[in-house]
Design a protein around this motif. Structure first.
Motif, PDB file in Angstrom:
ATOM      1  N   MET A 210       0.831  -1.203   0.000  1.00  0.00           N
ATOM      2  CA  MET A 210       0.000   0.000   0.000  1.00  0.00           C
ATOM      3  C   MET A 210       0.865   1.252   0.000  1.00  0.00           C
ATOM      4  O   MET A 210       0.568   2.242  -0.689  1.00  0.00           O
ATOM      5  CB  MET A 210      -0.920  -0.009   1.227  1.00  0.00           C
ATOM      6  CG  MET A 210      -2.001  -1.064   1.185  1.00  0.00           C
ATOM      7  SD  MET A 210      -3.150  -0.837  -0.183  1.00  0.00           S
ATOM      8  CE  MET A 210      -3.941   0.711   0.273  1.00  0.00           C
ATOM      9  N   LEU A 211       1.931   1.194   0.767  1.00  0.00           N
ATOM     10  CA  LEU A 211       2.858   2.324   0.817  1.00  0.00           C
ATOM     11  C   LEU A 211       3.458   2.615  -0.561  1.00  0.00           C
ATOM     12  O   LEU A 211       3.447   3.749  -1.037  1.00  0.00           O
ATOM     13  CB  LEU A 211       3.973   2.016   1.808  1.00  0.00           C
ATOM     14  CG  LEU A 211       5.175   2.945   1.741  1.00  0.00           C
ATOM     15  CD1 LEU A 211       4.829   4.323   2.264  1.00  0.00           C
ATOM     16  CD2 LEU A 211       6.347   2.366   2.493  1.00  0.00           C
ATOM     17  N   GLN A 212       3.981   1.559  -1.193  1.00  0.00           N
ATOM     18  CA  GLN A 212       4.615   1.726  -2.494  1.00  0.00           C
ATOM     19  C   GLN A 212       3.614   2.210  -3.538  1.00  0.00           C
ATOM     20  O   GLN A 212       3.918   3.083  -4.358  1.00  0.00           O
ATOM     21  CB  GLN A 212       5.229   0.394  -2.949  1.00  0.00           C
ATOM     22  CG  GLN A 212       6.345  -0.125  -2.063  1.00  0.00           C
ATOM     23  CD  GLN A 212       7.700   0.526  -2.362  1.00  0.00           C
ATOM     24  OE1 GLN A 212       7.773   1.603  -2.932  1.00  0.00           O
ATOM     25  NE2 GLN A 212       8.765  -0.131  -1.964  1.00  0.00           N
ATOM     26  N   LEU A 213       2.409   1.648  -3.535  1.00  0.00           N
ATOM     27  CA  LEU A 213       1.384   2.047  -4.492  1.00  0.00           C
ATOM     28  C   LEU A 213       1.067   3.536  -4.371  1.00  0.00           C
ATOM     29  O   LEU A 213       1.054   4.277  -5.364  1.00  0.00           O
ATOM     30  CB  LEU A 213       0.110   1.222  -4.265  1.00  0.00           C
ATOM     31  CG  LEU A 213      -1.116   1.647  -5.079  1.00  0.00           C
ATOM     32  CD1 LEU A 213      -0.862   1.451  -6.569  1.00  0.00           C
ATOM     33  CD2 LEU A 213      -2.346   0.851  -4.632  1.00  0.00           C
ATOM     34  N   CYS A 214       0.817   3.976  -3.144  1.00  0.00           N
ATOM     35  CA  CYS A 214       0.466   5.384  -2.923  1.00  0.00           C
ATOM     36  C   CYS A 214       1.646   6.300  -3.206  1.00  0.00           C
ATOM     37  O   CYS A 214       1.477   7.406  -3.749  1.00  0.00           O
ATOM     38  CB  CYS A 214      -0.028   5.580  -1.490  1.00  0.00           C
ATOM     39  SG  CYS A 214      -1.576   4.727  -1.128  1.00  0.00           S
ATOM     40  N   LEU A 215       2.843   5.846  -2.863  1.00  0.00           N
ATOM     41  CA  LEU A 215       4.021   6.668  -3.094  1.00  0.00           C
ATOM     42  C   LEU A 215       4.219   6.928  -4.592  1.00  0.00           C
ATOM     43  O   LEU A 215       4.447   8.054  -5.017  1.00  0.00           O
ATOM     44  CB  LEU A 215       5.244   5.970  -2.511  1.00  0.00           C
ATOM     45  CG  LEU A 215       6.557   6.754  -2.454  1.00  0.00           C
ATOM     46  CD1 LEU A 215       7.284   6.764  -3.756  1.00  0.00           C
ATOM     47  CD2 LEU A 215       6.347   8.161  -1.929  1.00  0.00           C
ATOM     48  N   PHE A 216       4.117   5.871  -5.381  1.00  0.00           N
ATOM     49  CA  PHE A 216       4.291   6.036  -6.816  1.00  0.00           C
ATOM     50  C   PHE A 216       3.167   6.870  -7.424  1.00  0.00           C
ATOM     51  O   PHE A 216       3.377   7.605  -8.385  1.00  0.00           O
ATOM     52  CB  PHE A 216       4.385   4.675  -7.497  1.00  0.00           C
ATOM     53  CG  PHE A 216       5.672   3.964  -7.219  1.00  0.00           C
ATOM     54  CD1 PHE A 216       6.880   4.629  -7.332  1.00  0.00           C
ATOM     55  CD2 PHE A 216       5.682   2.633  -6.828  1.00  0.00           C
ATOM     56  CE1 PHE A 216       8.079   3.980  -7.070  1.00  0.00           C
ATOM     57  CE2 PHE A 216       6.882   1.975  -6.567  1.00  0.00           C
ATOM     58  CZ  PHE A 216       8.081   2.661  -6.686  1.00  0.00           C
ATOM     59  N   ALA A 217       1.974   6.775  -6.863  1.00  0.00           N
ATOM     60  CA  ALA A 217       0.870   7.598  -7.348  1.00  0.00           C
ATOM     61  C   ALA A 217       1.130   9.075  -7.054  1.00  0.00           C
ATOM     62  O   ALA A 217       0.879   9.948  -7.899  1.00  0.00           O
ATOM     63  CB  ALA A 217      -0.444   7.160  -6.706  1.00  0.00           C
ATOM     64  N   ILE A 218       1.647   9.362  -5.876  1.00  0.00           N
ATOM     65  CA  ILE A 218       1.923  10.743  -5.478  1.00  0.00           C
ATOM     66  C   ILE A 218       2.967  11.381  -6.389  1.00  0.00           C
ATOM     67  O   ILE A 218       2.905  12.580  -6.689  1.00  0.00           O
ATOM     68  CB  ILE A 218       2.393  10.795  -4.009  1.00  0.00           C
ATOM     69  CG1 ILE A 218       1.232  10.452  -3.070  1.00  0.00           C
ATOM     70  CG2 ILE A 218       2.969  12.168  -3.651  1.00  0.00           C
ATOM     71  CD1 ILE A 218       1.665  10.231  -1.631  1.00  0.00           C
ATOM     72  N   THR A 219       3.925  10.584  -6.851  1.00  0.00           N
ATOM     73  CA  THR A 219       5.037  11.136  -7.632  1.00  0.00           C
ATOM     74  C   THR A 219       4.927  10.863  -9.131  1.00  0.00           C
ATOM     75  O   THR A 219       5.850  11.162  -9.882  1.00  0.00           O
ATOM     76  CB  THR A 219       6.372  10.552  -7.129  1.00  0.00           C
ATOM     77  OG1 THR A 219       6.335   9.110  -7.231  1.00  0.00           O
ATOM     78  CG2 THR A 219       6.616  10.940  -5.675  1.00  0.00           C
ATOM     79  N   ASP A 220       3.804  10.312  -9.582  1.00  0.00           N
ATOM     80  CA  ASP A 220       3.614   9.988 -10.994  1.00  0.00           C
ATOM     81  C   ASP A 220       3.187  11.240 -11.758  1.00  0.00           C
ATOM     82  O   ASP A 220       2.029  11.683 -11.675  1.00  0.00           O
ATOM     83  CB  ASP A 220       2.559   8.890 -11.146  1.00  0.00           C
ATOM     84  CG  ASP A 220       2.403   8.423 -12.583  1.00  0.00           C
ATOM     85  OD1 ASP A 220       3.075   8.988 -13.477  1.00  0.00           O
ATOM     86  OD2 ASP A 220       1.612   7.487 -12.808  1.00  0.00           O
ATOM     87  N   LYS A 221       4.091  11.815 -12.529  1.00  0.00           N
ATOM     88  CA  LYS A 221       3.828  13.058 -13.241  1.00  0.00           C
ATOM     89  C   LYS A 221       2.781  12.893 -14.343  1.00  0.00           C
ATOM     90  O   LYS A 221       2.194  13.871 -14.810  1.00  0.00           O
ATOM     91  CB  LYS A 221       5.121  13.603 -13.858  1.00  0.00           C
ATOM     92  CG  LYS A 221       6.244  13.837 -12.855  1.00  0.00           C
ATOM     93  CD  LYS A 221       5.838  14.798 -11.753  1.00  0.00           C
ATOM     94  CE  LYS A 221       6.971  15.030 -10.779  1.00  0.00           C
ATOM     95  NZ  LYS A 221       6.559  15.907  -9.650  1.00  0.00           N
ATOM     96  N   LYS A 222       2.532  11.660 -14.789  1.00  0.00           N
ATOM     97  CA  LYS A 222       1.574  11.422 -15.864  1.00  0.00           C
ATOM     98  C   LYS A 222       0.186  11.074 -15.337  1.00  0.00           C
ATOM     99  O   LYS A 222      -0.722  10.800 -16.122  1.00  0.00           O
ATOM    100  CB  LYS A 222       2.078  10.288 -16.761  1.00  0.00           C
ATOM    101  CG  LYS A 222       3.376  10.621 -17.485  1.00  0.00           C
ATOM    102  CD  LYS A 222       3.802   9.486 -18.389  1.00  0.00           C
ATOM    103  CE  LYS A 222       5.101   9.832 -19.128  1.00  0.00           C
ATOM    104  NZ  LYS A 222       5.537   8.726 -20.022  1.00  0.00           N
TER     105      LYS A 222
END
Length: 313
Positions: A210-222
């Motif tokens: 869950m942490l990794q999923l949300c982290l990548f969503a927060i930093t996904d510029k696209k």
């Protein structure tokens, strides 16, 4: 001539130091060290989290009283470890919410300290994932992890020195791993009585995912990223929310750099080898990452700087 050499020596040394500090690898190592130290220190000094054994000695099971500071697991670094110490040692001075806020804002401060240099991973699982997906070279993996481990260990030592008097008074001079007077839980996470080893394993896998999923969503510029400049705060809120909603079962260590170095510190500081016993240690995977066979201490990715994808906790 000897006078000339002795006069020039200090300047030569300073030039050498400057030259070394200008190397990217050294700067990134120091950035990971300092950001992890800041995060851990704040967290370890804040109020703790749930999940330690409510026994005074191994094998002696007591009643199940309401959750109290002395029965709560420690969570994450100087900010994080400090918040846990307040809850465990201060009784009414700390709370589970305080621990989660301590770790969340500790992560935020860590990102501000080093996000523009190394990405402020503060987490070996985050570094592993960045290497696995090709965002950074594998040769940087040991550099980052060494910096994180040394920063986390130093934060544990600092917290111990700051709260030495309170730790000594709390348990009457004893350093206990289990029981209502345990203090090892300030530094590392321990399973509560209702959790088995495998349940703890799966819990850590899920929470890390869950942490990794949300982290990548927060930093996904696209996709729909956090506004520029707000990433540290948003990621800190993410950490706090994970703790509030999913931290009860195993303390959401989700970070090798958060849990292992302080645990090793307690081993050499006098708590003994029980801190590494099977009952106290959960082996888990970096859920949601390519690091599925790493140990349980996995964790919280952080800020995505121009140079690195960040991580934390």
């Amino acid at each position: 001539m000897s006078t000339y050499n002795s006069t020039m020596a200090p300047g030569s040394v300073l030039e050498t130091i400057r030259s070394v500090l200008q190397r990217n690898m050294v700067r990134e190592f120091l950035a990971e060290f300092l950001s992890t130290y800041v995060m851990m220190g704040v967290s370890l000094c804040s109020p703790g989290c749930p999940g330690t054994h409510s026994v005074d000695q191994p094998g002696l099971k007591l009643r199940d009283p309401p959750a109290s500071a002395s029965q709560v697991l420690g969570l994450k670094r100087v900010f994080g470890l400090g918040s846990v110490a307040h809850m465990v040692l201060g009784e009414k001075l700390g709370s589970y919410l305080g621990v989660n806020l301590g770790f969340g804002f500790g992560v935020t401060m860590g990102i501000h300290v080093a996000g523009g240099i190394s990405g402020a991973h503060m987490n070996a699982a985050v570094t592993f994932t960045n290497c696995a997906v090709g965002r950074m070279a594998w040769k940087m993996f040991p550099v980052y992890v060494l910096g994180q481990f040394l920063g986390s260990f130093s934060a544990a030592a600092t917290t111990y020195l700051i709260f030495y008097g309170a730790i000594d008074h709390f348990a009457g001079g004893s350093l206990l791993v289990t029981g209502s007077k345990s203090t090892a839980n300030i530094f590392a996470t321990y399973l509560p009585e209702h959790m088995t080893l495998w349940r703890g394993f799966l819990d850590e896998v899920f929470v890390t995912g869950m942490l990794q999923l949300c982290l990548f969503a927060i930093t996904d510029k696209k996709n729909s990223p956090a506004l520029q400049g707000t990433e540290p705060l948003v990621i800190g809120v993410l950490v706090a929310v994970l703790g509030v909603s999913l931290g009860m079962n195993s303390g959401y260590a989700i970070n090798p750099s958060r849990d292992l170095p302080p645990r090793f510190f307690t081993f050499i500081a006098g708590w003994g080898n029980q801190v590494f016993s099977r009952e106290q240690l959960v082996v888990g995977a970096g859920g949601g990452t390519p690091s599925g066979c790493l140990p349980r201490w996995h964790g919280i990715p952080v800020l995505n700087s121009p140079r690195r994808t960040t991580g934390s906790s």
